[in-house]
Design an enzyme around this catalytic site. Structure first.
Site, PDB file in Angstrom:
ATOM      1  N   GLU A  54      -1.418  74.369  94.719  1.00  0.00           N
ATOM      2  CA  GLU A  54      -1.081  73.249  93.839  1.00  0.00           C
ATOM      3  C   GLU A  54      -1.014  73.758  92.404  1.00  0.00           C
ATOM      4  OE1 GLU A  54      -1.909  68.688  94.369  1.00  0.00           O
ATOM      5  OE2 GLU A  54      -3.154  69.814  95.750  1.00  0.00           O
TER       6      GLU A  54
ATOM      7  N   ASP B 268      -4.956  63.578  85.973  1.00  0.00           N
ATOM      8  CA  ASP B 268      -6.138  64.389  85.683  1.00  0.00           C
ATOM      9  C   ASP B 268      -6.322  64.568  84.176  1.00  0.00           C
ATOM     10  OD1 ASP B 268      -5.006  64.772  88.329  1.00  0.00           O
ATOM     11  OD2 ASP B 268      -6.528  66.300  88.673  1.00  0.00           O
TER      12      ASP B 268
ATOM     13  N   GLU C 154     -13.698  68.786  92.693  1.00  0.00           N
ATOM     14  CA  GLU C 154     -12.701  67.727  92.860  1.00  0.00           C
ATOM     15  C   GLU C 154     -13.324  66.483  93.478  1.00  0.00           C
ATOM     16  OE1 GLU C 154      -9.510  68.763  95.497  1.00  0.00           O
ATOM     17  OE2 GLU C 154      -8.258  67.155  94.709  1.00  0.00           O
TER      18      GLU C 154
ATOM     19  N   HIS D 121     -12.062  71.368  89.434  1.00  0.00           N
ATOM     20  CA  HIS D 121     -11.185  70.254  89.076  1.00  0.00           C
ATOM     21  C   HIS D 121     -11.853  69.577  87.890  1.00  0.00           C
ATOM     22  CE1 HIS D 121      -8.101  69.536  92.089  1.00  0.00           C
ATOM     23  NE2 HIS D 121      -7.953  68.292  91.674  1.00  0.00           N
TER      24      HIS D 121
HETATM   25  C1  BGC Z   1      -4.551  66.822  92.943  1.00  0.00           C
HETATM   26  C2  BGC Z   1      -5.146  65.763  92.051  1.00  0.00           C
HETATM   27  C3  BGC Z   1      -4.014  64.843  91.738  1.00  0.00           C
HETATM   28  C4  BGC Z   1      -3.740  64.168  93.026  1.00  0.00           C
HETATM   29  C5  BGC Z   1      -2.856  62.996  93.005  1.00  0.00           C
HETATM   30  C6  BGC Z   1      -4.160  66.148  94.205  1.00  0.00           C
HETATM   31  O1  BGC Z   1      -3.669  66.982  95.147  1.00  0.00           O
HETATM   32  O2  BGC Z   1      -5.367  67.894  93.112  1.00  0.00           O
HETATM   33  O3  BGC Z   1      -6.055  66.115  91.164  1.00  0.00           O
HETATM   34  O4  BGC Z   1      -4.163  64.047  90.645  1.00  0.00           O
HETATM   35  O5  BGC Z   1      -3.340  65.074  94.011  1.00  0.00           O
HETATM   36  O6  BGC Z   1      -3.576  61.981  93.444  1.00  0.00           O
END
Ligand code: BGC
Length: 928
Positions: free
Chosen positions: A454, A461, A727, A748
């Protein structure tokens, strides 16, 4: 006699120090004044600008010192100016500041003589990283500048010397709209006569893998280089050479490189390619109008962390432990290996059952391999990739002595501007974890995570984290750049992609709290840095976003239905369904519509656009009354009876009557009690809940939530050895296994957004006017902490608050920078306003310590930490309830009952074994 010290050498825009290759022709100026007489107040300043040997002084009658307008004629391309300032109050001038210099970059596409070039046959996706080489004759250089950028990432060397200190340049922007170029001073690397420039190109973000769909080449399938070398000779004549079809290409020793998968390097080959296998290059058409100068610092190596131990895993693997989850790569020294032997380095943030825990990386291979040259000592280190890790498994290198391994930390080289400390070591560690989380997720773009497939610029975020980020580091230029990408990638209908730069290409990306970054991040930058220009620049984007939401809401003025992330990663959502939050997505959506419309109205009014402001006030008012009608009861209960709903409603003024506000405050605090003081919010509610509690007078409840250590809580990861923010609240489960969900990053920053509350409320250092020109000093101590402090390099200079509770006295030390004022509100004292300088107050300690108070109600039992702990421990020992959460659950329906009924209520529905013991143990605490 000067009444203040000389101002600092001026800063330009959001840059620190002198700047080479700035993109603004009229860069705004800022300075700080380290010290001044108590009554000093700047009333005027002079800017001295020296360009091409002409010096002019520009006098300005104004008290401003942050981002003041460039007073002179705009700079032209390549022009250098030396600038210094002095300031005056009613009495006298200060000494002149030291000088800083600013040099313009290439301000127009016509200034480029070079063309983008790409190897003709080498360098498709499956071949080695190419080196592009140019040779040229030059006169002796009085001044030499190299400007370059790439499709891909580059590392350059001129006459055998590395150019600059950047890694992964030119970084990541919305390439089709904005591609950064870098300017380097190469005067000392040049020589008269023949010169050689070599540049290796990696796939980077341009052509490597991006996103969780496994896609590559999202921006194009050809790597390309643009380089322009400009030499000014002793007579002032400019000589320009640049990339063209006379350059050549060759294969480097980097056989494969990818940001997610890692790098494969053959050290038997020459790094800079073999001349015999040279390829021709093609000039490729690229719109030079997209070239922009950087607004913030580049990515660099920011630290080197030595390995702390070498572990042997149960399967026999050699695992290096760097003691810290970080972002970068491993540098390894090996000796005496056979030529061609393969050394492999795999990375992970955690161990599971003693082995590398790579499942959270999803499909990112995060593996560097080396085919060594053999024989003597060799240093193994990549440069065209990065990983998020604490542990690295090394194979093929034999024994690795701990001193032969280090982690090279990379990230945008942001200046640190904020610090926090306190008497609770776990909370202090949590704050360190927030700082590391930020460092790892600012690799040129504000990302969600740095390790798995990602590493994207998720808008939600940074929307929640931007206030914390802006306190801890100078993110002014970094976020200015990102916001330019956001505007560039915003859809014509105002929708804001979920990630910026946009690589997901959703056709209709409208998600509350994510797209709202368009409105919130510029506002935060303005509030924290004093930059009003960013508001003017972003206003069209902010308006477009709110217009889009207003259209989606339509006549009902409720934004309902459609795709939402909602209160993402609410701890009660199951691991495989992070969407399943307690707060309805519709409630989250309309709340955000109102908030963003409010912000746009405020911004328009700051910019003097009153009609625009009026329009968005109407949009907000209509949505507010719809929200009240649809989701709030007259007594202040909300449709989603969950902390996030109440926190949004209280913080964003969504409750029209005082009865509703009081009811909502009471309910929020009771919900926190009901959870046994465990966090019960996801991405949306977490940054709001402590402020909302304090706003309702429930400071102690907020602290109970903050200082909770069992799962889920902010400090639970600290008890599990976390060195970054996770996260999920439980990325690592209490039994040490990795959460089975897909969203299990160990780095995160979003849930670390509470650090802003630590700075503003726990320590008590908050901005009250843009750029901290006015501060609010309002520390809110609690019995569980004996001291706390925050320090911030505001645009005006250092501000600090530090407090201590000792012997019944609450001592507060405050530093206010010159140019700012502070409103000081101490517990039980009248509010007062103070000017710059150091101040100290000693007032009675407001926190109750010791002494046993008989609780009146069950709610009071929850609220007394000592009694509550007794109740929880005794209940667990008696087998009535397993833990704090279970005790809270049993007692929550009876919050208003007399405290003396607690034992009775604990046994309300179950067998009564242990009733007598528990009564004997607890009753003395609970009843008079
Ligand atoms: C990310 C998040 C992001 C989210 C969307 C994830 O895969 O790591 O931090 O905001 O997807 O909801």
């Amino acid at each position: 006699m000067a009444r203040c010290t000389a101002p600092s050498a001026p800063r330009f825009e959001h840059h620190d120090g002198s700047v080479l290759g700035i993109g603004a022709a009229a860069p705004r100026l800022s300075w700080t004044i380290a010290d001044a007489e108590p009554g000093f107040a700047q009333t005027a300043y002079e800017v001295e600008v020296t360009r091409a040997e002409t010096t002019r002084v520009f006098p300005v009658e104004a008290s401003d010192q942050v981002l003041v307008p460039w007073p002179a004629e705009p700079l032209v391309s390549r022009e250098e100016a030396a600038v210094r300032v002095r300031v005056r109050d009613a009495v006298d001038w200060s000494p002149w500041s030291a000088t800083s210099t600013v040099e313009a970059g290439l301000l127009s596409p016509e200034d480029w003589a070079a063309s983008f070039i790409s190897p003709r046959t080498l360098a498709d996706l499956e071949t080695a990283a190419p080196v592009i080489r140019g040779r040229f004759d030059l006169p002796a250089a009085a001044v030499g500048r190299l400007r370059l950028t790439a499709h891909g990432v580059y590392e350059a060397r001129l006459n055998g010397h590395r150019v600059g200190t950047e890694v992964l340049a030119p970084g990541w922007t919305s390439y089709s709209h904005r591609l950064r170029y870098q300017t380097h001073d190469v005067t000392d690397l040049l020589r008269e006569g023949s010169n050689e420039l070599e540049v290796v190109l990696g796939n980077g973000w341009f052509r490597g893998r991006l996103g969780f769909l496994g896609e590559r080449g999202l921006y194009g399938d050809r790597l390309a280089l643009l380089a322009q070398l400009e030499v000014t000779d002793a007579h002032g004549e400019l000589h320009v050479v640049g990339t063209d079809d006379s350059w050549t290409a060759a294969e480097s020793r980097v056989l494969a490189d990818d940001l997610y998968d890692g790098q494969r390097t053959d050290l038997r080959r020459p790094m800079w390619g073999s001349e015999s296998a040279a390829d021709v290059v093609d000039v490729v058409p690229v719109n030079l109008g997209v070239l922009v100068a950087p607004d913030g610092p580049p990515v660099r190596v920011t630290q080197v962390v030595p390995a702390v131990q070498v572990l042997r895993s149960p399967s026999g693997a050699t695992i290096l432990d760097f003691g810290q989850v970080l972002v970068g790569w491993v540098r390894l020294r090996v000796r005496g290996l056979a030529a061609g032997a393969e050394v492999m380095v795999r990375h992970a943030e955690v161990l599971e059952d003693g082995e590398l825990g790579v499942r959270p990386l999803r499909t990112a291979r995060a593996t560097d391999t080396y085919l060594v040259a053999g024989g003597g000592e060799e240093i193994l280190e990549p440069g065209l990739t990065f990983h998020g890790f604490r542990y690295a498994e090394v194979s093929g290198a034999g024994e690795v002595p701990v001193e032969d391994a280090e982690a090279v930390v990379i990230g945008s080289d942001l200046q640190r501007t904020g610090w926090f400390s306190c008497s609770d070591p776990m909370l202090a560690r949590f704050h360190d974890n927030v700082v590391w989380g930020l460092r790892g997720n600012t690799v040129d773009v504000p990302t969600d995570c740095p390790q798995r497939d990602e590493r994207l610029g998720w808008t939600g975020d940074i929307q929640v984290f931007s206030p914390t980020a802006a306190f801890l580091f100078n993110v002014g230029g970094f976020l200015t750049s990102w916001l330019a990408d956001l505007s560039a990638d915003q859809l014509p209908d105002g929708s804001v992609p979920y990630v910026i730069p946009d690589v997901l290409h959703d056709p209709a990306p409208t998600a509350a709290a994510w797209g709202d970054a368009a409105a919130v991040v510029p506002w935060v930058l303005h509030e924290r840095t004093g930059d009003t220009g960013i508001l003017a620049r972003q206003l069209p984007s902010m308006r477009a976003w709110v217009d889009r939401l207003d259209a989606l809401a339509g006549e009902s003025h409720l934004w309902a239905g459609g795709f939402q992330f909602g209160d993402w990663l609410d701890p009660s959502a199951p691991p495989d369904d992070p969407f399943a939050a307690k707060t309805a997505p519709d409630v989250v959506a309309t709340a955000h519509l109102i908030r963003s419309a409010d912000l746009v109205a405020q911004v328009a009014s700051i910019l003097g656009q009153d009609a625009v402001a009026g329009h968005y006030r109407v949009v907000a008012a209509a949505a507010r009354s719809a929200f009240g009608r649809e989701y709030v009861t007259p007594g202040g209960r909300l449709l989603s009876d969950a902390p996030t709903a109440y926190a949004m409603a209280l913080q964003w003024d969504l409750l029209p009557t005082s009865e509703q506000r009081v009811g909502a405050q009471r309910r929020l605090a009771d919900l926190v009690r009901a959870s046994g003081f465990h966090i019960d919010t996801g991405f949306v509610g977490t940054p709001l809940v402590t402020d909302a509690l304090v706003g309702g007078g429930d400071l102690d409840v907020a602290y109970r939530l903050l200082l909770q250590t069992s799962c889920p809580s902010w400090l639970y990861p600290v008890t599990m050895g976390a060195t970054t923010v996770w996260e999920r609240w439980d990325s690592l489960l209490p039994d040490g296994s990795i959460n089975p969900g897909q969203m299990t990053s160990f780095n995160h920053y979003a849930l670390g957004a509470v650090a802003d509350w630590l700075h503003r409320v726990v320590a008590g250092l908050a901005p009250a006017a843009p750029g901290y020109r006015r501060l609010v000093v309002e520390p809110r101590p609690c019995a569980a902490l004996t001291s706390a402090s925050a320090r911030h390099l505001t645009p005006y200079g250092e501000a600090a608050v530090s407090w201590e509770r000792d012997g019944g006295v609450f001592t507060v030390d405050v530093i206010v920078p010159v140019g700012a004022r502070a409103t000081v509100q101490l517990p039980g004292q009248e509010e007062q306003t103070v000017g710059h300088g150091a101040h100290r107050w000693e007032v009675p300690d407001p926190c109750r310590v010791g002494g046993h108070r008989i609780p009146r109600t069950v709610r009071d039992v929850f609220d007394d930490p000592a009694i509550w702990t007794e109740v929880v421990n005794a209940s667990a020992a008696a087998g009535v309830a397993t833990d704090e959460t279970a005790v809270a659950k049993r007692l929550t329906p009876f919050l208003d009952d007399p405290a003396g009924e607690v034992v009775e209520r604990l046994f309300a529905h179950g067998p009564r074994d242990g009733y007598d013991t528990l009564t004997k143990q607890l009753q003395p605490l609970l009843a008079p």
